[in-house]
Enzyme design. Structure first.
Site, PDB file in Angstrom:
ATOM      1  N   ASP A  28       0.780  -1.079  -0.046  1.00  0.00           N
ATOM      2  CA  ASP A  28      -0.044   0.277   0.147  1.00  0.00           C
ATOM      3  C   ASP A  28       0.956   1.116   0.033  1.00  0.00           C
ATOM      4  O   ASP A  28       1.888   1.258   0.665  1.00  0.00           O
ATOM      5  CB  ASP A  28      -1.003  -0.089   1.038  1.00  0.00           C
ATOM      6  CG  ASP A  28      -2.088   1.021   1.245  1.00  0.00           C
ATOM      7  OD1 ASP A  28      -3.007   1.125   0.533  1.00  0.00           O
ATOM      8  OD2 ASP A  28      -1.683   2.202   1.699  1.00  0.00           O
TER       9      ASP A  28
ATOM     10  N   ASN B 226      -2.524  13.180  -3.620  1.00  0.00           N
ATOM     11  CA  ASN B 226      -3.737  13.777  -4.448  1.00  0.00           C
ATOM     12  C   ASN B 226      -4.283  15.041  -4.096  1.00  0.00           C
ATOM     13  O   ASN B 226      -4.225  16.004  -4.967  1.00  0.00           O
ATOM     14  CB  ASN B 226      -4.729  12.564  -4.374  1.00  0.00           C
ATOM     15  CG  ASN B 226      -4.838  11.483  -5.350  1.00  0.00           C
ATOM     16  OD1 ASN B 226      -3.946  11.731  -6.334  1.00  0.00           O
ATOM     17  ND2 ASN B 226      -5.415  10.306  -5.137  1.00  0.00           N
TER      18      ASN B 226
ATOM     19  N   ASP C 113      -1.977   9.890 -10.178  1.00  0.00           N
ATOM     20  CA  ASP C 113      -1.661   8.849 -11.489  1.00  0.00           C
ATOM     21  C   ASP C 113      -0.281   8.633 -11.507  1.00  0.00           C
ATOM     22  O   ASP C 113       0.134   7.341 -11.937  1.00  0.00           O
ATOM     23  CB  ASP C 113      -2.432   9.373 -12.600  1.00  0.00           C
ATOM     24  CG  ASP C 113      -3.816   9.250 -12.376  1.00  0.00           C
ATOM     25  OD1 ASP C 113      -4.398   8.704 -11.349  1.00  0.00           O
ATOM     26  OD2 ASP C 113      -4.481   9.926 -13.214  1.00  0.00           O
TER      27      ASP C 113
ATOM     28  N   GLU D  95      -4.631   2.571  -4.371  1.00  0.00           N
ATOM     29  CA  GLU D  95      -3.140   2.688  -4.105  1.00  0.00           C
ATOM     30  C   GLU D  95      -2.669   1.138  -3.598  1.00  0.00           C
ATOM     31  O   GLU D  95      -1.341   1.259  -3.159  1.00  0.00           O
ATOM     32  CB  GLU D  95      -2.695   3.765  -3.376  1.00  0.00           C
ATOM     33  CG  GLU D  95      -3.082   3.515  -1.907  1.00  0.00           C
ATOM     34  CD  GLU D  95      -4.502   4.254  -1.554  1.00  0.00           C
ATOM     35  OE1 GLU D  95      -4.504   4.430  -0.384  1.00  0.00           O
ATOM     36  OE2 GLU D  95      -5.325   4.117  -2.521  1.00  0.00           O
TER      37      GLU D  95
END
Length: 644
Positions: free
Chosen positions: A515, A523, A532, A558
């Site tokens: 993770d 973000n 991204d 993620e």
């Protein structure tokens, strides 16, 4: 798969001459049987053999692993390759080093290992392309011919006679002669040896059936089907690599048919084959195995003649079907008869070649590719019947229309002729009218065969196009569009398959969940475009770090999953720590800033008490949760997990 008679194998084993590992290789194989063996102890023994060290480092750095940075140490190479594959490579390299030469004068040892090396490289490349995730495919290809080497080692004189008798014959004929002489054949011996060395059953069956995959009766699309047809294609590609220039022309078309069975179109096959040749030449220098320079496969394909040669008059539509011009070979030691037939047939528009006996006739068949043969029965060196039998053992020779000339037409002789493969006969002296009537029968059959050949070629073309389309659709259905990694569906299906394999064969299986730490913060701070980019960078790191047997997938957001077959928990945790450090050393571009990505990793190992493969994911997820609680940027194995 029919097993070799065990008492017979024990007899052969008792001779002490069966191919087997020695020296450092034997010490390594014994060491790897210990339960508490470590990567460091394996690396220490490998380092005592500089040649073996170099070969393992070369393999770890090969394009099959797509490593981000070069592997420079033996311990890194062992970790990257994985212990099961190290074991198989050590075994294969040892057998190669100890059996470079021998006493069987009809067995070309150098060519055998050159072909075996090309088979290994092609098989590994095809395995990577088909994503069959079998770590032993390189060694599987390298040792696929071990049965023939074994017979040459055990029975050098007798096997030389068998090889000479079977020269040019199909594999089934060689197997028959081996069974008659030795009460076993090279495929049975290969299967018995690989079982003795601990190879998985599916790879033993692959090698046993690779010369004739259809006899294996494998379900189309199954892993076994892919493995056996991949090895069959690899062997054909290897035969082309070692062939002379003239023989390559006959071998190349067959590769396209084998490739289509695996869903590989002609262009992709040529690209893969060029890569295999390049790797073969590099490995040849490392292993001191002879190779040769080859033109690109595109150049070889461009030099092939059209599938069916058509005369100019036929192309214009002016030739009647019954008068199709033919390429005819006259084989007769009587020059008067040969000259007469040449002039007669040439006057009817045919292209005519001649030979003085069967031996020369075989050479002319290869050189001129005739469609019809007219041969005398009685000739020096090789008579007409022996000539016909030899032709019928070859692919091109089976298609020829064969007319034999005989002075006697008694029933027994005609039966002998037809049993040898003759299509028709003429009694000497013959009339021109009868000759032309027999020739028209050959013309009709030849034309029918060529029409079937064209239709088959069209079917192959359509099948190739469908194979490409199907592969693209399947890839889209199982691929994450952002990272281009396999998606959750593919990952879960793969885990279920590896779970069943581990449960049925008692082989270890480790799973890790990865993770990205504080991904939401990336973000929120830099925008979703940067997020991204971070996901793509993470996918690239994981793909570059993956070993050949590992399966990497993005399972959501993620979070990523790495499935590690044949991997104990301790080794998996070491591998996970290597991944974590790689992320820690990486940065991504976020406008004017450079952002660090850290990851938390949970690692768990299959346990026979787990009721379902989802329990393995749950254990890895609990470990991941614990890593997050412990401050992130950590690796936690399931043994230290406290369930939520």
């Amino acid at each position: 798969m029919e097993a070799i008679n065990q008492s017979r194998f024990k007899e052969l084993k008792a001779t002490g001459q069966l191919p087997s590992p020695k020296g450092v290789a034997l010490a390594l194989l014994n060491l790897m049987q210990q339960e508490d063996v470590t990567i460091q102890s394996i690396a220490h023994v490998v380092q005592t053999d500089p040649a073996l060290s170099g070969r393992l480092i070369k393999f770890a750095n090969s394009l099959h692993f797509n490593t981000r940075r070069p592997i420079a140490s033996v311990s890194e190479a062992v970790m990257m390759i994985g212990l099961p594959m190290v074991r198989q490579l050590v075994l294969g390299f040892s057998v190669l080093s100890d059996h470079r030469n021998g006493k069987c004068n009809a067995f070309n040892y150098q060519q055998f290992w050159s072909c075996s090396l090309a088979t290994a490289i092609a098989n590994q490349a095809l395995s990577a392309q088909a994503k069959t995730s079998s770590e032993e495919t390189f060694t599987c290809g390298l040792l696929s011919g071990i049965g023939r080497l074994t017979l040459a080692t055990l029975f050098p004189d007798k096997y030389a006679t068998v090889l000479s008798t079977a020269a040019g014959a199909p594999p089934d004929e060689l197997n028959r002669l081996e069974q008659e002489q030795f009460d076993t054949d090279h495929n049975e011996l290969a299967a018995a040896l690989l079982k003795e060395w601990g190879f998985p059953l599916i790879l033993i069956e692959t090698i046993y059936h690779h010369e004739n995959p259809e006899k294996g009766d494998f379900q189309a699309g199954s892993r076994a089907y892919t493995l056996v047809h991949s090895l069959s294609l690899s062997r054909s590609l290897a035969n082309l690599c070692i062939a002379d220039e003239g023989s390559r022309r006959a071998l190349l078309p067959g590769l396209y048919v084998l490739g289509a069975r695996l869903g590989i179109d002609a262009e992709a096959l040529m690209t893969l084959s060029d890569h295999v040749v390049s790797e073969w030449q590099q490995w040849g220098k490392i292993l001191d195995v002879p190779t040769q320079e080859l033109p690109s496969f595109a150049e070889m394909a461009a030099s092939l003649p059209p599938l069916v040669e058509v005369a100019g008059s036929e192309a214009s539509g002016k030739t009647d079907q019954a008068e199709l011009p033919l390429r005819i070979l006259i084989v007769d030691d009587d020059k008067a008869v040969s000259n007469y037939l040449q002039k007669l047939l040439a006057s009817h528009g045919h292209t005519v070649f001649s030979a003085a006996d069967g031996q020369e006739g075989l050479e002319k068949v290869i050189e001129y590719n005739p469609q019809l043969v007219i041969s005398d029965w009685v000739m020096p060196n090789m008579d007409g019947i022996a000539f016909c039998k030899s032709l019928r053992t070859t692919r091109g020779g089976r298609e020829l229309y064969f007319i034999i000339l005989t002075a006697l037409a008694d029933e027994d002789r005609l039966v002998e002729a037809f049993e040898a493969g003759v299509d028709d006969y003429l009694v000497k002296p013959f009339s021109v009218k009868v000759l032309m009537a027999r020739l028209r029968a050959g013309q009709r059959l030849t034309q029918l065969k060529e029409e079937i050949s064209r239709e088959r070629e069209e079917v192959r073309r359509i099948a190739s196009e469908l194979a490409v389309t199907n592969r693209r659709l399947q890839r889209l259905a199982l691929t994450d569009p952002l990272t281009l990694l396999p998606n959750r569906r593919y990952g879960m299906d793969s885990l279920e398959q590896e779970w069943e394999a581990a449960k049925n064969s008692a082989r270890p299986l480790t799973c890790m969940l990865i993770d990205l730490d504080r991904f939401k913060q990336i973000n929120d701070t830099y925008g979703h475009d940067t997020g991204d980019v971070a996901l793509k960078q993470a996918a690239k790191i994981l793909k570059n770090a993956a070993r050949t047997q590992d399966i990497v997938s993005r399972i959501g957001g993620e979070e990523f999953m790495v499935i590690c077959p044949d991997t104990q928990l301790k080794e998996g945790a070491q591998y996970a720590e290597l991944i974590r450090r790689t992320f820690e050393d990486s940065l991504i571009n976020a406008g004017a800033d450079r952002v660090k990505i850290n990851v938390s990793i949970g690692v768990a190992q299959y346990n026979p008490t787990m009721p379902h493969f989802s329990a393995l994911i749950k254990a890895a997820d609990d470990a991941l949760y614990q890593a997050k609680l412990n401050g992130r940027n950590k690796v936690v194995a399931c043994t230290s997990v406290t369930s939520r």
